[in-house]
Design a protein around this motif. Sequence first.
Motif, PDB file in Angstrom:
ATOM      1  N   ALA A  25       0.818  -1.209   0.000  1.00  0.00           N
ATOM      2  CA  ALA A  25       0.000   0.000   0.000  1.00  0.00           C
ATOM      3  C   ALA A  25       0.855   1.263   0.000  1.00  0.00           C
ATOM      4  O   ALA A  25       0.373   2.347  -0.343  1.00  0.00           O
TER       5      ALA A  25
ATOM      6  N   GLN B   6      -4.141   0.729  -7.419  1.00  0.00           N
ATOM      7  CA  GLN B   6      -3.933  -0.304  -6.399  1.00  0.00           C
ATOM      8  C   GLN B   6      -5.228  -0.731  -5.717  1.00  0.00           C
ATOM      9  O   GLN B   6      -5.387  -1.882  -5.337  1.00  0.00           O
ATOM     10  N   THR B   7      -6.132   0.213  -5.534  1.00  0.00           N
ATOM     11  CA  THR B   7      -7.344  -0.045  -4.752  1.00  0.00           C
ATOM     12  C   THR B   7      -8.380  -0.756  -5.623  1.00  0.00           C
ATOM     13  O   THR B   7      -9.362  -0.162  -6.077  1.00  0.00           O
TER      14      THR B   7
ATOM     15  N   ASN C 227      -5.846   1.075   2.143  1.00  0.00           N
ATOM     16  CA  ASN C 227      -5.211  -0.153   1.659  1.00  0.00           C
ATOM     17  C   ASN C 227      -4.333  -0.831   2.710  1.00  0.00           C
ATOM     18  O   ASN C 227      -3.731  -1.867   2.429  1.00  0.00           O
TER      19      ASN C 227
END
Length: 453
Positions: free
Chosen positions: A31, A71-72, A324
Amino acid sequence: MKIILKEARIHMNNTTANMPLKDSLKPSPLALLPIGVFLVIYAGSGIIFHDFYNMPAIIAFLAALLTAFLQTRTLSFSEKITVIAKGLADENIITMCLIFLTAGAFSGAVSAAGGVEHTVNLGLKLLPASWSAAGLFIIGCFLSISMGTSVGTISALAPIAVGISEKTSISLAMCIGAVISGAMFGDNLSMISDTTIAATRTQGCSMKDKFRTNFFIVLPAAILTFVLLLILPSHSEVVSVYAKDANLLLIAPYLFVLVSALCGMNVFAVLILGTVFSLAAGIFTGNLSGMEIFTCMGDGITAMYDITVISIIVSCIGSLIKYNGGIDWLLTAIHQRIRSPKGARFGISVLTAGIDTATANNTISIILAGPIAKEISTEYDISPRETASLLDISASVTQGLLPYGAQVLYASAATASAVMPLSGVDIIAYNYYPMFMAFCLLGWIFLRRTHNK
């Protein structure tokens, strides 16, 4: 049967969409990738092109924000917007941005009115010629704590330092080092400095409380710097430096802002009244007229746009990193290595200094380290005013000693007209105040008795 299954899927999707978002996922080092992307782009461009200010910081931060979005994967785009909107709704973020803009208006008004020039003139008239190097430090301290900008202080004083060096036998590097030292004093302590604003707002403490804690930590460093700059050039040939007249009315707005803030007046009231005072002084003395009063405020506010937008983008990145699990992972990792409040204080300082080394920007380093420092300080019962001081001091120490930092680069550029121009490496050996400040910070962390509240 198909109709029932279809309705069930629709119901399940609607239920999922209406479910509240989790505060964060499981702790994960991945994250933190957006921060790594920012550092690689920003620091990497500085190394490749030999210029750490070639890459606009906002571009690197936007790349980091894009990374955080990609990323999420567990959230839809609209849900990601909801996450960052919650982060932006934080009172401290909104207040910090508004203070940045208000401080810009004051700085633009007081500079256009002539406050900077007349403050320098007053210092040169009052201080003895034998105090040339130490005098540059004292003037730099007052000017930077009044203006709230180290680079602005250096821009005003560095040419004078070059002239003083040419008229005396004091080395140019020492004169420039005295200017940078004075500039970093105010950059760390000023009520309208962007670093102070960032440090206090990320920790949720008042500027007055942070000033008191911070001041007593760095006071020995300031005294040692002053004494050293008096002693070292003591056998130099010194001549008087000509100074023009100084109008006390144009200097008064600086004093008003400083005293009012220390007395606990609301920072917005201080800056607004200070701006009005500066404009009135400029009009009365004939330095400002007509539309200039609006133009100068606009110029000052515009100068704060970058750091305001960066603060907003960093808050967005931080919100996604936290969701994250990046902050939780980092806190766990730090917790495993920290055994005491002293260790926590040292960890916050090292974290901030490390980010500043990579970004060469002390305000950005505080904004990035601030949320993590707040979590650590809460865990180890460290007061907000102490944490804000740790952030600001450690960032200022590092920034004042970076040969590729804005302060040293500006000072180096000012020596271009000298017989022997200086590089950043030539200058940092004479930046005594940041060096002493580092020792004072370490002494405060490890040698004092702990009293948090």
